[in-house]
Structures are given as C-alpha cells and as structure tokens.
Design an enzyme around this catalytic site. Structure first.
Site, PDB file in Angstrom:
ATOM      1  N   CYS A  35       0.814  -1.215   0.000  1.00 17.93           N
ATOM      2  CA  CYS A  35       0.000   0.000   0.000  1.00 17.93           C
ATOM      3  C   CYS A  35       0.848   1.265   0.000  1.00 17.93           C
ATOM      4  O   CYS A  35       0.328   2.363  -0.160  1.00 17.93           O
ATOM      5  CB  CYS A  35      -0.910   0.036   1.223  1.00 17.93           C
ATOM      6  SG  CYS A  35      -1.897  -1.429   1.396  1.00 17.93           S
ATOM      7  N   CYS A 104      -4.658   7.359   4.799  1.00 21.01           N
ATOM      8  CA  CYS A 104      -3.688   6.329   4.413  1.00 21.01           C
ATOM      9  C   CYS A 104      -2.313   6.528   5.038  1.00 21.01           C
ATOM     10  O   CYS A 104      -1.605   5.573   5.285  1.00 21.01           O
ATOM     11  CB  CYS A 104      -3.565   6.256   2.901  1.00 21.01           C
ATOM     12  SG  CYS A 104      -2.633   7.591   2.178  1.00 21.01           S
TER      13      CYS A 104
END
Lengths: 125, 384
Positions: A35, A104
């Site tokens: 990610c 994030c």
C-alpha cells in the site's frame, strides 16, 4: 501532489528519533509496503513511562512526518496517556494534513499504540 | 539555489520566442468568426498556425488539422467522435495498457455505453505485444489507440508495424503523440496514422491549446455541438493566443528538434549511466528505444513522493508514479502494466529534460539522487 504545512516539511526533512532500539520493551508494526506505507515503532519503558522511542518508516512525506511527530508526543509520557494520542492529535500538531493523507498515511498513532500493547502483553507474562 | 527543472513531460515552460510571437494575440484580438477585418486577422493567424502544425507532422494538408483546448480534448474528440460515427461497422475498441488516462477514460466511458473495450498488454519494457494485438484485432475493431511514446517510461512504440497490423483487419489507428512530439520526428503519412493528438504545452507553446490530425476520409462526428468552429468538431471560440503560439512552437521544434534531441540524449545517457550505479536502482522503460530526453528509474525500499520532496530540497524537480502523489492513491497503471509489483511501483522517479538543462548539471543531479536514496533508505524499515 498534496501541499504540506511547514511543520510537516520540517519533520520530513529533520525527522526526530529515527532508528531502532535493541531489545525494546515494546514493538509495533503497522501498514504494508504494497500500500505504500510501513511503520515500525520501538519503545523503552521504565515505571510505565516511555523513556525512549525510535521509528523506521517506508512511505510518503506525511508518513515520515507523522512518525516523527508521534515520537515527540509520546516521549516522557505515561503509557496510558500515550495510548490516548490519536491520529487527529498527530495531524493537528503538524498543522494539518492534506485530506487524502488523513486516512492512508496517518498510521503513526496506530504504530505507537501497537508498541504499547506489545509492552503490556510482555509485562503480563 | 540553482533550480534544476526535470519535469518537462508534465509542463514545458513557454519558449521566449513563442511568447514574443504570440503576445499580440493575447491582449488585442477579435473573434475569428467575425467578418470584420479585426476578426479576420485572428482567423488568418489561426490558419497560419494550422499550416505550421500540418508541416510539423507531414500531414496531407492543413485541412487535416483541428485545434482543441488540450491533448485531453483531442483524445476525447478522436475516440468518442470516431466510435459514435462508425458504430455501424462495429463496436470494438482497443488501446495499449499504458495509454494516458485521457485515452483510457473516454474508452471506459464508451464501454459503459455499450461499446467493447479491451487493452493490449505490453512487455517488461512497455512495448505493445504485437502477437496479442494481432489476435485481438478483428473486422469490427473500429478504433485502436496506441501512444507514440510513453510519458512515464519513455518507451517508443513501433507505430509503423502496429499501423500495418491494424489496417489489415481493423479500421482506424489513433496515436497520442503528446509525449513524443517535438522530441522525435513524426510523419503521419509514412506511418499511416489515421488520427494523431499533440499538445502545445509539451512543445514549449502556451497552455490551453492542442491539435488533432484527422486523415482525409476518416469518418468522425462532433461530440460537442455548438457554433461549428473547427469543422464542427470543436465548437467554441478559439483560444487565438495559444493556437498561434502552438503553431510557432511547432515550427521551431521542427527546425531545432534534431540538434536539441541529440544534446538532450547526451545528458540523459550520462544521467542513466551514473544513477544506474546506485545499489538496487533500475531503469524503467526501454533501455535504448526511448525518448531522447527521458530517464526513468525505480529504487527498492523507498517511496516516490518522498523522493520527489527530498529532491526538491536540492532545488531539483522530478516526477513519480507513486500512489501517494496521485489523486486516486493508486500506483501508476503504466508501472503495473510493465510487470512491477505494487511495492516496486511506489519507488519510481521520472526525469524529463528540456531546454534549460545542461550537461554540467549532471553531477549535481546525481549527487542529490544518491543522497536522497541513501537518506530515505536509512529511514526505511524494509532494509535490515
């Protein structure tokens, strides 16, 4: 490209408490390189006070800056107080993060909490 | 601190000669559609620009060129206009897997509305897989879009070969030449291209203009009806300043491209050979068949947005295909299409050279890159 605050850039360019602690009292790891963000947090604890804290982070500018900031917020604090440090606290101390980074790349508080939980688990044994 | 700008693929600063030439059309200009002399001056200036663009790509005549507002608009008009006009011949659309989003998104939009859209994979260097193209193309493939060269990895596609395959079975080939125009020569007749997109901004022209070449005989319809400017394909008052500037920029590029590209290639080769020496640094894109001004890399264990920010501290502006620097938070589809894993695609750095770059800047760029990679790796938990 997000626009970062001066404080974010300051912590990105001069991150505090980078490194690892050998035989830490607590260790936390959050995120995933797939990610684009991975953080490792190491703590040294005496009488439930965080005496030393170090981190290593793979990720974008805000991932590095939030890691650095959370170490500054946590050091010297009682572990229960440190557990109360939220993602929002970290972002606020940095004078805010771009909206898309709030989710994030704001994992630093999670990494700190993981390290404290690890310490608590070890202590019970 | 000396600024070293290495992001010309994202925006090239306007050439001072272009600005000087087109400046009168910024402040004092009539509507090209108006019949009085004032308006006709503007119209003539646009027609002169049209000739320059036609010569730049060796088009049959200036009538093949329409001006638009951007490469994105050219791509939309080409793809949607051809797909809608040729629906009786088929509904199949193809593109390479590494097209710019301004090609991919109109294709996907059509797909939602009943067309069939498929992508053609590329090899590890980003070259279109010719065998798969051959298999996928059929009589009902009305449009295939393949870029002349890729903006993120610099790879040049074998357009002539692709065009031969397409014209054996399918109908039209659209080529997005935004990244390559002004860097390598384009000949739409020799390469049998049916539609071609170029942008002003990438030629050192003003922002706000693009062009679309449409080969004589290609069937296309309007996708934005209005006052009927630009053969009815791009209604709306023309951006005279930008169009005039784009024409002049193309004229200069045609004249100077050969020498300038040779000059930039020397700088590029020097950059690649030095940066390649960094531990776990890899070139992305084709090692030789790439744009002369394009150097792109990936570094293991670090992330691209951090690379960008860190290089900026040295006054050096680069680009990255990292997820963290994009609006979607997805890593570049181009880097994934050449087979990189997500974690590998995150560590990309793209340098695109231009007018202001000099060979003497290479040591400074290389030093900054080495120090950036070293610092970020010291921070990275992926290195034990």
């Amino acid at each position: 490209m997000p626009v970062y605050s001066k404080k974010v850039m300051d912590h990105f360019t001069k991150p505090r408490n980078v490194g690892v602690i050998e035989n830490p009292d607590g260790y936390g790891k959050v995120g995933n390189p797939v990610c684009g963000d991975l953080m490792e947090m190491y703590i040294k604890v005496e009488d439930d006070i965080i005496k030393d804290i170090k981190f290593k982070t793979f990720g974008c500018g805000s991932a590095i800056a939030t890691s650095s900031m959370v170490t500054e917020l946590a050091i010297g604090k009682n572990i229960d107080e440190a557990l109360k440090i939220t993602r929002n606290d970290v972002a606020n101390e940095l004078d805010g993060l771009p909206p898309q980074k709030m989710h994030c790349s704001n994992l630093a508080a999670d990494a700190l909490h993981a390290a404290i939980e690890d310490y608590k688990k070890k202590k019970k044994k | 601190m000396e600024r070293i700008y290495l992001d010309h693929a994202s925006s090239s600063p306007i050439d001072s000669r272009v600005l000087e030439y087109s400046k009168p059309y910024l402040a004092d200009v009539g509507n090209p559609s108006s019949l009085y002399e004032f308006g006709q001056d503007a119209k003539n200036a646009i027609e002169t620009a049209r000739k320059k663009i036609a010569e730049f790509i060796n088009a049959e005549s200036e009538k093949t060129i329409i001006f638009t507002g951007s490469a994105t608009e050219s791509n939309n008009i080409a793809i949607r206009g051809v797909a809608q006009r040729n629906i009786k011949d088929g509904k199949k659309l193809l593109s390479s897997a590494i097209e710019h989003i301004s090609v991919i998104n109109p294709m996907k939009h059509l797909q939602k509305n009943g067309w069939i859209f498929e992508t053609i994979p590329v090899d590890k260097y980003g070259v279109v897989n010719i065998d798969i193209l051959n298999k996928k193309i059929s009589n009902d493939t009305i449009l295939t879009s393949v870029m002349y060269a890729n903006n993120e990895i610099g790879t040049i596609e074998p357009i002539k070969q692709i065009s031969e395959i397409i014209h054996k079975k399918g109908k039209y080939l659209h080529v997005d030449a935004t990244a390559s125009a002004g860097k390598i020569p384009i000949d739409v007749q020799a390469e049998e291209i049916d539609l071609l997109t170029i942008s002003s901004n990438d030629l050192y022209g003003p922002k706000g203009a693009g062009a679309l070449y449409i080969k004589p005989g290609v069937k296309i319809q309007s996708v934005n009806p209005g006052g009927g400017q630009e053969r009815g394909l791009r209604s709306g008052t023309e951006n005279v300043f930008s169009i005039v500037g784009m024409g002049e920029a193309a004229k200069i590029a045609k004249k100077e491209m050969k020498n300038e590209s040779k000059r930039l290639q020397r700088i590029r080769d020097s950059l690649i050979s030095e940066i390649y020496k960094i531990d776990e640094a890899y070139l992305t894109g084709h090692p030789t068949n790439r744009l002369p001004h394009h150097a792109s890399f990936r570094f293991s264990h670090i992330e691209g947005e951090s690379i960008l920010l860190n290089m900026d501290m040295y006054g050096i502006q680069i680009a990255t295909g990292s997820a963290c620097s994009s609006k979607t938070l997805e890593p570049s589809h181009v880097l994934l299409a050449i087979g990189l894993k997500h974690e590998e695609a995150h560590g990309s750095m793209v340098m695109t050279l231009g007018h202001t770059n000099k060979l003497s800047q290479v040591p400074k760029i290389v030093k900054a890159t080495k120090e950036t990679v070293k610092r970020l790796r010291q921070l990275s938990p992926l290195i034990k």
